[in-house]
Design a protein around this motif. Structure first.
Motif, PDB file in Angstrom:
ATOM      1  N   ASN A 104       0.811  -1.215   0.000  1.00 18.90           N
ATOM      2  CA  ASN A 104       0.000   0.000   0.000  1.00 18.90           C
ATOM      3  C   ASN A 104       0.843   1.265   0.000  1.00 18.90           C
ATOM      4  O   ASN A 104       0.330   2.358  -0.179  1.00 18.90           O
ATOM      5  CB  ASN A 104      -0.944   0.015   1.202  1.00 18.90           C
ATOM      6  CG  ASN A 104      -2.158   0.884   0.973  1.00 18.90           C
ATOM      7  OD1 ASN A 104      -2.701   0.930  -0.119  1.00 18.90           O
ATOM      8  ND2 ASN A 104      -2.581   1.588   2.011  1.00 18.90           N
ATOM      9  N   SER A 156       1.943   2.834   2.322  1.00 16.50           N
ATOM     10  CA  SER A 156       1.455   3.743   3.358  1.00 16.50           C
ATOM     11  C   SER A 156       1.345   2.964   4.670  1.00 16.50           C
ATOM     12  O   SER A 156       0.251   2.562   5.077  1.00 16.50           O
ATOM     13  CB  SER A 156       0.088   4.315   2.969  1.00 16.50           C
ATOM     14  OG  SER A 156      -0.393   5.186   3.956  1.00 16.50           O
ATOM     15  N   GLU A 176       1.010   1.621   8.438  1.00 16.87           N
ATOM     16  CA  GLU A 176       0.218   2.057   9.581  1.00 16.87           C
ATOM     17  C   GLU A 176       0.786   1.447  10.854  1.00 16.87           C
ATOM     18  O   GLU A 176       1.266   0.314  10.856  1.00 16.87           O
ATOM     19  CB  GLU A 176      -1.246   1.596   9.435  1.00 16.87           C
ATOM     20  CG  GLU A 176      -1.963   2.133   8.220  1.00 16.87           C
ATOM     21  CD  GLU A 176      -2.439   3.562   8.388  1.00 16.87           C
ATOM     22  OE1 GLU A 176      -2.236   4.122   9.490  1.00 16.87           O
ATOM     23  OE2 GLU A 176      -3.023   4.107   7.437  1.00 16.87           O
ATOM     24  N   SER A 195      -8.738   1.150  14.031  1.00 17.68           N
ATOM     25  CA  SER A 195      -9.569   1.211  12.820  1.00 17.68           C
ATOM     26  C   SER A 195     -10.478  -0.005  12.727  1.00 17.68           C
ATOM     27  O   SER A 195     -11.627   0.102  12.264  1.00 17.68           O
ATOM     28  CB  SER A 195      -8.677   1.303  11.574  1.00 17.68           C
ATOM     29  OG  SER A 195      -7.900   2.481  11.588  1.00 17.68           O
ATOM     30  N   GLU A 242      -4.279   1.866  -3.426  1.00 17.51           N
ATOM     31  CA  GLU A 242      -4.656   3.103  -2.745  1.00 17.51           C
ATOM     32  C   GLU A 242      -5.792   2.939  -1.731  1.00 17.51           C
ATOM     33  O   GLU A 242      -6.197   3.918  -1.108  1.00 17.51           O
ATOM     34  CB  GLU A 242      -5.061   4.169  -3.778  1.00 17.51           C
ATOM     35  CG  GLU A 242      -3.898   4.655  -4.639  1.00 17.51           C
ATOM     36  CD  GLU A 242      -4.308   5.761  -5.593  1.00 17.51           C
ATOM     37  OE1 GLU A 242      -5.524   5.928  -5.800  1.00 17.51           O
ATOM     38  OE2 GLU A 242      -3.417   6.445  -6.123  1.00 17.51           O
ATOM     39  N   THR A 243      -6.333   1.740  -1.555  1.00 14.85           N
ATOM     40  CA  THR A 243      -7.444   1.555  -0.615  1.00 14.85           C
ATOM     41  C   THR A 243      -6.986   1.852   0.801  1.00 14.85           C
ATOM     42  O   THR A 243      -6.006   1.269   1.284  1.00 14.85           O
ATOM     43  CB  THR A 243      -7.995   0.119  -0.695  1.00 14.85           C
ATOM     44  OG1 THR A 243      -8.369  -0.165  -2.041  1.00 14.85           O
ATOM     45  CG2 THR A 243      -9.197  -0.045   0.221  1.00 14.85           C
ATOM     46  N   SER A 244      -7.687   2.752   1.490  1.00 18.17           N
ATOM     47  CA  SER A 244      -7.294   3.122   2.855  1.00 18.17           C
ATOM     48  C   SER A 244      -7.615   1.981   3.815  1.00 18.17           C
ATOM     49  O   SER A 244      -8.492   1.142   3.556  1.00 18.17           O
ATOM     50  CB  SER A 244      -8.037   4.387   3.295  1.00 18.17           C
ATOM     51  OG  SER A 244      -9.419   4.099   3.509  1.00 18.17           O
ATOM     52  N   GLN A 267      -9.070   2.240   6.614  1.00 19.13           N
ATOM     53  CA  GLN A 267     -10.430   2.404   7.149  1.00 19.13           C
ATOM     54  C   GLN A 267     -11.466   1.799   6.195  1.00 19.13           C
ATOM     55  O   GLN A 267     -12.381   1.086   6.632  1.00 19.13           O
ATOM     56  CB  GLN A 267     -10.727   3.889   7.390  1.00 19.13           C
ATOM     57  CG  GLN A 267      -9.938   4.509   8.528  1.00 19.13           C
ATOM     58  CD  GLN A 267      -8.482   4.825   8.180  1.00 19.13           C
ATOM     59  OE1 GLN A 267      -8.131   4.891   6.993  1.00 19.13           O
ATOM     60  NE2 GLN A 267      -7.650   5.024   9.188  1.00 19.13           N
TER      61      GLN A 267
END
Length: 342
Positions: free
Chosen positions: A263, A265, A267, A275, A321-323, A325
């Motif tokens: 991703n 990104s 976490e 989340s 790009e899917t978050s 959340q």
């Protein structure tokens, strides 16, 4: 960037078709009219009912053939290649899990090493247009340089699982060099989503919540120096694979390459947990808070996984790009419905 569309006249062989990624990829190809052969041994590493649920959703497709078999059985693998002559092979069958590899090393050698060798041998004797196979972000070991790039040094894996995946990359490169087999390895970064693997943390945490049990968090309770993970939603993984299927390597020498699919990104583990609590709260319509127990980091775990996806984006014009959340909300909605938790 444009990319080549799938050739629906070709035969696609997916090993591990009853698995998490295997199911979603098979469905994606079948929805586009592709001819798909699926093989899976449907073992009991986790709840086989979930595997049968996935297969049940694939079986109505007229262009799907399922074979219950084990890729560690060389004669069976050769028979399948001889009979169906697949042009595209996606090897997703593997014994997964870092911690399980510490307790059950035999399963990893049998499936990940011998099984993959059998697939390579079959591709050698029954030439294919493209072999795509699952590697793992685990190959980066305790690499402290982030984000992880495909060119990074990955010769110090910290689990047997990671060792088998690094070995797969070496084996694929050798066969690609010797027998001109176009091959692409995919380093997956913590794939999650509906109908995912129950041995993954997000699924296990959810199970424990409904069982009334505490969840164990292996970060020493150190929120300042928490573990980081690059969580990748299943739909993003499948789009990346789909685009790569028709994108054969064009490198000089061995036609072999490796891509990260993550991703990009990362976490914090605690952010991920919060989340998930929020997603379950929305799905159930009541406040959800896990009972948490903090423990030391487990052997074989790494502090952070963080993918550079530049090479994937350059090759096929796609970046996950899917978050977290959004992805966890979809998982929670599925879980509550599938297990009737309303």
């Amino acid at each position: 960037m444009s990319y080549k569309t799938l050739n629906t006249e070709k035969t696609y062989l997916i090993t591990g078709a009853a698995g998490f990624v295997g199911y979603y990829l098979a469905k994606k190809l079948l929805d586009q009219g592709c001819y798909v052969i699926g093989i899976d041994n449907v073992n009991d590493y986790y709840d086989i009912n979930l595997k049968h649920t996935r297969l049940g959703l694939l079986e109505p497709y007229e262009n799907f053939i399922f074979i219950k078999g084990d890729i560690s059985d060389k004669e069976e693998v050769i028979r399948i290649f001889e009979e169906y002559k697949p042009e595209i092979v996606v090897n997703l069958a593997a014994q997964a899990g870092v911690r399980y590899s510490i307790e059950n090393p035999d399963a990893y050698i049998q499936s990940n090493m011998i099984g993959f060798y059998n697939i390579l041998e079959a591709c050698r004797h029954y030439p294919v247009d493209h072999l795509v196979y699952a590697s793992s972000s685990s190959v980066y070991g305790a690499n402290k340089k982030v984000p992880f790039e495909e060119s990074d040094f990955v010769d110090h894996p910290v689990s047997l699982y990671a060792s088998t995946k690094k070995s797969n990359e070496l084996m694929a490169h050798t066969y690609s060099h010797l027998y001109d087999i176009p091959a692409t390895g995919l380093r997956f970064f913590t794939v999650y989503g509906p109908m995912g693997r129950p041995d993954m943390a997000y699924f296990g945490f959810t199970d424990k919540y409904f069982a009334g049990d505490a969840i164990k968090i292996f970060n020493n309770g150190d929120f300042e120096n928490d573990l980081y993970r690059d969580f990748t939603y299943i739909d993003d993984i499948v789009i990346g694979i789909e685009r790569l299927l028709s994108n054969q390597p064009e490198t000089e020498g061995a036609p072999h390459r490796v891509f990260n699919i993550g991703n990009n990104s990362p976490e914090k583990l605690m952010t991920f947990i919060e989340s998930l609590e929020a997603a379950l709260t929305d799905a159930l319509g009541r406040e959800v808070e896990f009972n948490k127990e903090y423990e030391p980091i487990k052997p074989g775990d790494v502090p952070a996984t963080y993918a550079s996806t530049d090479q994937l984006q350059e090759a096929v014009g796609f970046k996950p790009e899917t978050s977290i959340q959004e992805g966890l909300r979809k998982f929670a909605d599925w879980y509550v419905k599938y297990y009737d938790k309303k």
